[in-house]
Design an enzyme around this catalytic site. Structure first.
Site, PDB file in Angstrom:
ATOM      1  N   LYS A  71       0.815  -1.221   0.000  1.00 43.76           N
ATOM      2  CA  LYS A  71       0.000   0.000   0.000  1.00 43.76           C
ATOM      3  C   LYS A  71       0.849   1.272   0.000  1.00 43.76           C
ATOM      4  O   LYS A  71       0.441   2.284  -0.580  1.00 43.76           O
ATOM      5  CB  LYS A  71      -0.953   0.006   1.196  1.00 43.76           C
ATOM      6  N   ASN A  92      -4.871   2.141  -1.411  1.00 37.97           N
ATOM      7  CA  ASN A  92      -5.351   0.768  -1.590  1.00 37.97           C
ATOM      8  C   ASN A  92      -6.212   0.633  -2.838  1.00 37.97           C
ATOM      9  O   ASN A  92      -6.621  -0.475  -3.185  1.00 37.97           O
ATOM     10  CB  ASN A  92      -6.158   0.310  -0.368  1.00 37.97           C
ATOM     11  N   GLY A 133      -1.507   1.067  12.255  1.00 40.43           N
ATOM     12  CA  GLY A 133      -1.038   0.468  11.012  1.00 40.43           C
ATOM     13  C   GLY A 133      -1.689   1.103   9.805  1.00 40.43           C
ATOM     14  O   GLY A 133      -2.303   2.171   9.892  1.00 40.43           O
ATOM     15  N   TYR A 235     -12.711  -9.344  10.767  1.00 41.74           N
ATOM     16  CA  TYR A 235     -13.961 -10.039  10.429  1.00 41.74           C
ATOM     17  C   TYR A 235     -13.811 -11.560  10.447  1.00 41.74           C
ATOM     18  O   TYR A 235     -14.763 -12.275  10.128  1.00 41.74           O
ATOM     19  CB  TYR A 235     -14.506  -9.571   9.076  1.00 41.74           C
TER      20      TYR A 235
END
Length: 288
Positions: A71, A92, A133, A235
């Site tokens: 990224k 991204n 991050g 998730y």
């Protein structure tokens, strides 16, 4: 959908990418809206990144997503950056238009839309975030741009990136006017005060992510109060130890599926100019 000589191309680049559900999300969306385009996941070696990016430009790709660990590195090949991507020095989502590559960060936009979808109003209010991050930086920048009044970031110290986070916080604060503090993760008193002043707590660390479901960024449930929304961008699993702790404390909670969905939706709109059929994606992909 039948692939022809006119079929457009979008993709995800990174390494590894085999676990990603983005191809399912994007391809179902193309099919549902009758858009003649496909989305592929491409595992790229670091030494081949530049050649891959320029190759995608050359073949006329509509755009592509970038995941770990590229990224920040991919910015080197961008012709321009959106304000949010410029603030954090990473992207991204890449939009390719007339041969020019524009780096965008939809992680933060996706997260902010997921929060709005939950009915949590953070504009003009304070939030707290655990971790600093790549995803956290995007969330912090977009929240500040959108009008969140204050953000407390908790990061472990000593950390080689602590001073980098402080510098980034100052940069975003100067650009947006949002009050941003970087606090030590171990400062429980500061954490208690910050959480008491915040409407939203975000876990942007990997603590609790499979296969380490037994880990949790907090060890004191008394830091949480029922009025606090708690979002974990993880998730898998869908209910982390943090979310279970928050639910037991009476907090309203959400996992990272909403961010994943709306981040993908933001990329989809960048490439097609159309709204992703998010309800269909929820029913077909996220309900299982």
């Amino acid at each position: 959908m039948e692939i022809s000589g006119k079929t457009g191309l979008t993709a995800l680049i990174g390494s590894p990418v085999s676990h990603s559900i983005s191809p399912k999300i994007q391809n179902l969306s193309f099919e549902a809206l009758g858009i003649d385009c496909v989305y592929l996941a491409l595992d790229i070696k670091e030494e081949d990144l530049g050649k891959a990016v320029e190759g995608l430009r050359s073949i006329g790709i509509w755009g592509f997503n970038v995941t770990l660990p590229y990224k920040e590195k991919v910015v080197e090949w961008m012709d321009d950056l959106t304000d949010a991507a410029r603030l954090i020095g990473a992207c991204n989502t890449v939009i390719v238009k007339d041969g020019r590559m524009i780096g965008h960060t939809t992680d933060g936009a996706g997260f902010m839309r997921s929060v709005s979808d939950l009915g949590c109003d953070v504009i003009g209010k304070k939030i707290s975030i655990l971790g600093a991050g790549g995803a956290a930086k995007s969330i912090i920048a977009q929240a500040a741009i959108d009008g969140v009044s204050a953000i407390d970031i908790f990061q472990r110290k000593p950390s080689p990136r602590f001073s980098e986070t402080v510098a980034l916080a100052e940069k975003i604060q100067t650009s947006t006017g949002c009050r941003i503090r970087v606090c030590e993760f171990a400062d429980s008193a500061q954490m208690r005060q910050s959480f008491s002043e915040s409407v939203l707590l975000i876990n942007a660390t990997n603590l609790g992510m499979a296969p380490h479901e037994d880990t949790c960024p907090l060890d004191d449930a008394s830091l949480l109060r029922p009025e606090l929304y708690v979002c974990d961008i993880i998730y898998n699993p869908r209910t982390t130890r943090l979310l279970k702790m928050a639910q037991d404390a009476g907090c309203r909670t959400a996992n990272g599926l909403g961010m994943l969905l709306f981040t993908g939706a933001a990329s989809f709109q960048c490439w097609t100019g159309k709204e992703m059929p998010v309800d269909l994606i929820r029913d077909r992909i996220f309900s299982s």
